[in-house]
Design a protein around this motif. Structure first.
Motif, PDB file in Angstrom:
ATOM      1  N   SER A   2       0.801  -1.219   0.000  1.00 33.26           N
ATOM      2  CA  SER A   2       0.000   0.000   0.000  1.00 33.26           C
ATOM      3  C   SER A   2       0.836   1.272   0.000  1.00 33.26           C
ATOM      4  O   SER A   2       0.289   2.354   0.066  1.00 33.26           O
ATOM      5  N   GLY A   3       2.155   1.197  -0.031  1.00 32.42           N
ATOM      6  CA  GLY A   3       3.001   2.387  -0.089  1.00 32.42           C
ATOM      7  C   GLY A   3       3.269   2.772  -1.529  1.00 32.42           C
ATOM      8  O   GLY A   3       2.727   2.168  -2.466  1.00 32.42           O
ATOM      9  N   LEU A  77       7.821   0.799  -1.622  1.00 35.55           N
ATOM     10  CA  LEU A  77       8.491   1.349  -0.457  1.00 35.55           C
ATOM     11  C   LEU A  77       7.640   0.985   0.752  1.00 35.55           C
ATOM     12  O   LEU A  77       6.493   1.424   0.862  1.00 35.55           O
ATOM     13  N   ILE A  78       8.184   0.160   1.648  1.00 34.99           N
ATOM     14  CA  ILE A  78       7.388  -0.281   2.798  1.00 34.99           C
ATOM     15  C   ILE A  78       7.815   0.373   4.101  1.00 34.99           C
ATOM     16  O   ILE A  78       7.084   0.318   5.085  1.00 34.99           O
ATOM     17  N   THR A 131       9.282  14.210   1.224  1.00 35.31           N
ATOM     18  CA  THR A 131       7.981  14.780   0.861  1.00 35.31           C
ATOM     19  C   THR A 131       7.424  14.101  -0.380  1.00 35.31           C
ATOM     20  O   THR A 131       6.246  13.739  -0.429  1.00 35.31           O
ATOM     21  N   ALA A 132       8.275  13.897  -1.381  1.00 36.84           N
ATOM     22  CA  ALA A 132       7.831  13.263  -2.632  1.00 36.84           C
ATOM     23  C   ALA A 132       7.344  11.835  -2.392  1.00 36.84           C
ATOM     24  O   ALA A 132       6.353  11.404  -2.989  1.00 36.84           O
ATOM     25  N   LEU A 133       8.013  11.101  -1.513  1.00 36.90           N
ATOM     26  CA  LEU A 133       7.672   9.706  -1.264  1.00 36.90           C
ATOM     27  C   LEU A 133       6.681   9.523  -0.129  1.00 36.90           C
ATOM     28  O   LEU A 133       6.084   8.455  -0.003  1.00 36.90           O
ATOM     29  N   GLY A 134       6.551  10.532   0.690  1.00 35.16           N
ATOM     30  CA  GLY A 134       5.737  10.407   1.893  1.00 35.16           C
ATOM     31  C   GLY A 134       4.258  10.267   1.605  1.00 35.16           C
ATOM     32  O   GLY A 134       3.678  11.009   0.827  1.00 35.16           O
ATOM     33  N   THR A 135       3.662   9.255   2.209  1.00 34.96           N
ATOM     34  CA  THR A 135       2.220   9.072   2.185  1.00 34.96           C
ATOM     35  C   THR A 135       1.826   8.577   3.559  1.00 34.96           C
ATOM     36  O   THR A 135       2.667   8.173   4.357  1.00 34.96           O
ATOM     37  N   THR A 136       0.571   8.565   3.849  1.00 35.85           N
ATOM     38  CA  THR A 136       0.130   8.066   5.146  1.00 35.85           C
ATOM     39  C   THR A 136       0.353   6.572   5.277  1.00 35.85           C
ATOM     40  O   THR A 136       0.308   6.036   6.360  1.00 35.85           O
ATOM     41  N   ASP A 137       0.617   5.889   4.159  1.00 37.34           N
ATOM     42  CA  ASP A 137       0.810   4.439   4.201  1.00 37.34           C
ATOM     43  C   ASP A 137       2.240   4.019   4.521  1.00 37.34           C
ATOM     44  O   ASP A 137       2.485   2.892   4.904  1.00 37.34           O
TER      45      ASP A 137
END
Length: 148
Positions: A2-3, A77-78, A131-137
């Motif tokens: 989910s990432g 990306l996990i 920031t570019a890779l960051g998600t809530t997952d």
């Protein structure tokens, strides 16, 4: 998964095989890194590869891939740590005649941000990359904490 992820599709070429036409185990690393490159391009992370050596790699091989078969590799990306990233990947193949779809290998690996080659010391990932890779997952954690 989910990432942030990316998928790389290719065909197993003769150079990737042994004399029997079955893939070399090391080919999986190249497939995973090609998908990782797709991920970094898609998320706008330039200059990543020269400063992100692999420090750990684990693969489970489940099925052979033969010359000419189509291959699909998914990398995700996990875990995004302070100075490391953990990726999971799966390599799938389809027989040349469009037959069986099977998982050939899966695993994980860790990269570490090493911007100064002279000292070889790790450093935090650039804020723009986070920031570019960051998600809530994706779990952003200190590198001493393990994700579950």
């Amino acid at each position: 998964m989910s990432g942030p992820f990316a998928i790389h599709r290719t065909r197993l070429e003769w150079i990737d095989t042994d004399a029997a036409g079955i893939y070399h185990n090391t080919t999986v690393v190249r497939f995973a890194e090609a998908a990782e490159a797709e991920l970094m391009r898609a998320y706008g992370v330039p200059g990543y590869f020269p400063v992100a050596p692999r420090v750990r790699y684990e693969v489970e091989f489940e099925a052979s891939i033969r010359f000419g078969e189509e291959v699909e590799t998914r990398v995700e990306l996990i875990r995004l740590g302070r100075s490391s990233m953990t990726f999971g990947f799966e390599v799938w193949s389809d027989s040349e005649d469009g037959g069986r779809h099977r998982r050939a290998a899966h695993g994980s690996y860790v990269t570490v941000h090493v911007p100064d080659k002279e000292t070889g010391s790790s450093a935090p990932w650039p804020t723009a990359w986070r920031t570019a890779l960051g998600t809530t997952d994706v779990r952003a954690e200190s590198d001493s904490t393990r994700a579950h």
